[in-house]
Scaffold this active site. Structure first.
Site, short mmCIF file in Angstrom:
data_model
loop_
_atom_site.label_atom_id
_atom_site.label_comp_id
_atom_site.label_asym_id
_atom_site.label_seq_id
_atom_site.Cartn_x
_atom_site.Cartn_y
_atom_site.Cartn_z
N THR A 272 0.81 -1.09 -0.20
CA THR A 272 -0.01 0.21 0.02
C THR A 272 0.88 1.30 -0.10
O THR A 272 1.58 1.63 0.91
CB THR A 272 -0.89 -0.03 1.48
OG1 THR A 272 -1.70 -1.12 1.17
CG2 THR A 272 -1.78 1.21 1.22
N LYS B 263 -7.35 1.48 -3.34
CA LYS B 263 -7.00 1.27 -1.93
C LYS B 263 -7.27 2.10 -0.76
O LYS B 263 -7.63 1.92 0.16
CB LYS B 263 -5.41 0.48 -1.87
CG LYS B 263 -5.17 0.28 -0.40
CD LYS B 263 -5.80 -1.10 0.11
CE LYS B 263 -5.50 -1.29 1.54
NZ LYS B 263 -4.34 -2.02 1.66
N LYS C 190 -0.29 5.16 8.58
CA LYS C 190 0.35 5.17 7.61
C LYS C 190 -0.60 5.50 5.84
O LYS C 190 -0.34 6.24 5.13
CB LYS C 190 1.39 4.01 7.24
CG LYS C 190 2.51 4.45 6.07
CD LYS C 190 2.03 3.43 4.72
CE LYS C 190 2.09 1.94 4.92
NZ LYS C 190 1.52 1.19 3.53
#
Length: 289
Positions: A98, A173, A241
């Protein structure tokens, strides 16, 4: 059977590489920054280990990566000992990290210059999804590369979709994480409210989960949240994050994410409580402190 390399054997990459070897039947070479983990993987699954990403990628038909962030990804791809130094013409690099859409686009350009393809392919489903081989994979890249890579990706996936050109997988995502953040906060507040009201939370969830409020988070996390147990899923550090990536992209494209920004700060509070490695459902702990 294809020649496959896998770079990064963390809580996600380790089982994913295992599925490529055992379910997919591929010839797998692994690389991990901590060599002991690569040795453990080879001892468990067979295959080979490499000392650098470049060594792992040499002669591979497909190279996968699942690392921590943009910097880690650049290191294992375009770094001095990165996979892009040795990838053969016509091969395909599939990145399950990611990361930002920006780095995905940069690497797609670099791959094209090298005569091979790059797919950004972040995953959803957490550690359990990786271990059970039922991840959802959101892919950005060219159709031809996707068509070639999909049968290989299927070894660890339940759903694989091509979302658009380079970067589209990462953008999808981001939407996934934005949606989850709001859902978990809503669930945490609902459980907190129910407790304060003196209701039986199990009875409440049994009813409302069958209606419009139902969600994967409710079905799979309400019991552990109600019990105050937060070691069953995606870590708060990782979520922060990811939400940072979402908020940075929103700054670039002009999207307004007020709830996401607020929940990100709530996760910051959880970190300050010592919950860096608690799973994302620990938003409830913040309400109950």
């Amino acid at each position: 059977m294809a020649s496959v390399a896998f770079l990064g054997l963390g809580v996600m990459g380790y089982p994913m590489a295992g599925h490529l070897r055992n379910k997919g039947g591929h010839d797998v070479t692994v690389y991990n920054r901590t060599g002991a983990k690569a040795e453990q993987w080879v001892g468990q699954h067979g295959g080979r280990l490499a000392l650098t990403p470049a060594e792992a990628a040499k002669d591979a038909d497909f190279v996968f990566s699942c690392v921590g962030n943009d910097d880690d990804l650049r290191s294992v791809t375009t770094g001095p000992e990165g996979a892009f130094q040795t990838m053969k013409k016509g091969s395909i690099f599939i990145d399950n990290t990611t990361a930002s859409a920006e780095v995905a686009r940069d690497l797609a350009v670099a791959a094209q210059a090298g005569g091979f393809s790059f797919l950004d392919a972040p995953v959803s489903g957490g550690q359990a999804g990786a271990e059970n081989g039922v991840l959802t994979v959101m892919v950005g890249g060219e159709q031809d590369a996707f068509d070639k890579a999909r049968p290989v990706i299927d070894a660890y996936a339940r759903m694989v979709g091509l979302m658009g050109s380079a970067g589209a997988g990462q953008l999808t995502k981001m939407i996934n994480q934005i949606t989850i953040a709001g859902l978990v906060q809503g669930l945490a507040e609902g459980i907190h409210f129910g407790k304060k009201a003196g209701l039986d939370i199990e009875k409440v969830i049994e009813v409302i989960s069958k209606g419009a409020a139902g969600s994967w988070q409710m079905e799979n996390r309400h019991k552990t949240m109600n019990a105050g147990k937060y070691d069953f899923g995606f870590a708060v550090d990782w979520m922060r994050k990811d939400l940072g990536i979402c908020l940075a992209e929103a700054d670039r494209n002009g999207a307004k994410l007020p709830v996401t920004a607020l929940v990100d700060q709530f996760y910051k509070d959880v970190q300050a409580m010592g919950g860096k490695r608690w799973d994302t459902s620990s938003l409830l702990a913040r309400l109950e402190k």
